[in-house]
Design an enzyme around this catalytic site. Structure first.
Site, PDB file in Angstrom:
ATOM      1  CB  SER A 175     -24.149  -1.734  -1.405  1.00  0.00           C
ATOM      2  OG  SER A 175     -24.224  -1.561  -2.954  1.00  0.00           O
TER       3      SER A 175
ATOM      4  CG  HIS B 205     -24.009  -7.366  -2.504  1.00  0.00           C
ATOM      5  ND1 HIS B 205     -23.152  -7.138  -1.683  1.00  0.00           N
ATOM      6  CD2 HIS B 205     -24.016  -6.192  -3.472  1.00  0.00           C
ATOM      7  CE1 HIS B 205     -22.512  -6.085  -1.941  1.00  0.00           C
ATOM      8  NE2 HIS B 205     -23.084  -5.304  -2.759  1.00  0.00           N
TER       9      HIS B 205
ATOM     10  CD  GLU C 261     -21.604  -9.686   0.830  1.00  0.00           C
ATOM     11  OE1 GLU C 261     -20.737  -9.849   1.694  1.00  0.00           O
ATOM     12  OE2 GLU C 261     -22.458  -8.734   0.467  1.00  0.00           O
TER      13      GLU C 261
ATOM     14  CG  ASN D 194     -20.041  -3.230   0.202  1.00  0.00           C
ATOM     15  OD1 ASN D 194     -18.820  -2.876  -0.372  1.00  0.00           O
ATOM     16  ND2 ASN D 194     -21.296  -3.373  -0.688  1.00  0.00           N
TER      17      ASN D 194
END
Ligand SMILES: NC(=O)c1ccc[n+]([C@@H]2O[C@H](COP(=O)([O-])OP(=O)(O)OC[C@H]3O[C@@H](n4cnc5c(N)ncnc54)[C@H](O)[C@@H]3O)[C@@H](O)[C@H]2O)c1
Length: 293
Positions: free
Chosen positions: A121, A142, A154, A192
């Site tokens: 992450s 991701h 991602e 994130n």
């Protein structure tokens, strides 16, 4: 080259690993699921079965498709069981030491042509790649949580990631019916980098007594139109993962605005990691989640 990917290994049978296994199997890939704990693999297989059964009831997956998908997933108790696969996605605990150790054990046995991806992450793809024997065939893929539901993936290239690796990964993600965004290799990438500071701020809001758990979550649901409140989302992500990401942002960007909230640290130290351990900002052990503050 994407068509060359026929089999996928997944390392880490937690909430992300089981979701990734689920979508890969439904898309027709042969999947092998590895974890350091055989118990976690068994639990993951049961979870996948339950989640697919729900999709069948909802009419989004055929009964035969479910059975075929389930038959494509097998347990891989030993890391050597992944040796011949075309793509291995590491989705183990968000801890660089753990991930490095996995690569050290995996690389000597893994097909040298295989692509190795991480579902991290937040950690640097370039730095993780340097712990492998194949930085040019290493990439960040991701997925979002819950994987079968969320439409985004991602893709993050490290400094050495080759175009062929990137293109094959992009085609692989498209074959799972997900949309790709490309993020540069900065701490926590795009989603994130934006989401976790908001969650951390919600925890500071709780810590400073500005509102209760219920008030904060209700405020963000009804006042900002978020589908779930930030504290409920933190419990869903896992408070250990949230803390690990904030720590990567804080260390990597060297800016005090990313300082993890001490209350988040305390919950993690207590082992209250959210839904996966039965208690976080809510207590999930009864019929209904109950706020813990
Ligand atoms: N939770 C989220 O919302 C989310 C979203 C996107 C990405 N991620 C990332 O996905 C990864 C996994 O997160 P998660 O939420 O599934 O965590 P989790 O705690 O649910 O699962 C982690 C799994 O890794 C296993 N593991 C630990 N050490 C291992 C080893 N040496 N070898 C094999 N398996 C090992 C654990 O036994 C566990 O089953 C992390 O990198 C995390 O940052 C998480």
């Amino acid at each position: 080259m994407a068509s060359a990917i026929k089999s996928v290994g997944i390392i880490g049978a937690g909430q992300m690993g089981n979701g990734i296994a689920h979508v890969c199997a439904v898309a027709g890939y042969d999947v092998r699921l590895h974890d350091v704990s055989e118990e976690r693999i068994k639990e993951a297989l049961a979870t996948i079965n339950g989640n697919m059964a729900r999709q069948v009831s909802a009419g989004s997956l055929g009964d035969d498709d479910k059975n075929n998908a389930i038959s494509r997933i097998s347990a891989a108790p030993k890391i050597e069981d992944l040796a011949s696969l075309d793509l291995v996605i590491e989705a183990a605990t968000e801890d660089e030491t753990v991930k490095r150790k996995i690569y050290a054990n995996l690389c000597p046995v893994l097909n040298p042509e295989a692509i190795l991806a991480t579902n991290t992450s937040s950690l640097s793809i370039t730095r993780l790649a340097s712990a492998t024997d194949r930085p040019e065939r290493f990439i960040g893929i991701h997925f979002m949580n819950p994987v079968p539901v969320m439409g985004l993936v991602e893709l993050v290239r490290g400094i050495a990631t080759e175009d062929l690796t990137f293109e094959a990964s992009k085609a692989f993600v498209a074959s799972l019916d997900k949309t790709v965004t490309v993020a540069e290799d900065f701490p926590a990438f795009i989603v994130n980098r934006i989401l976790l500071p908001m969650i951390n701020e919600a925890i500071y809001t709780l810590y400073e007594g500005v509102g209760t758990v219920e008030a904060i979550d209700t405020s963000m649901r009804l006042g900002a139109n978020h589908p779930i409140g930030p504290l409920q989302l933190a419990d869903f992500i896992g408070l250990d993962t949230c803390l690990a990401i904030m720590q990567v942002l804080y260390d990597g960007l060297a800016d005090s605005k990313y300082r993890p909230c001490p209350l988040l640290v305390k919950y993690v130290e207590a082992g209250w990691l959210g839904q996966k351990t039965g208690r976080g900002f809510y207590d999930y052990r009864g019929d209904e989640p109950v706020p813990t503050r």
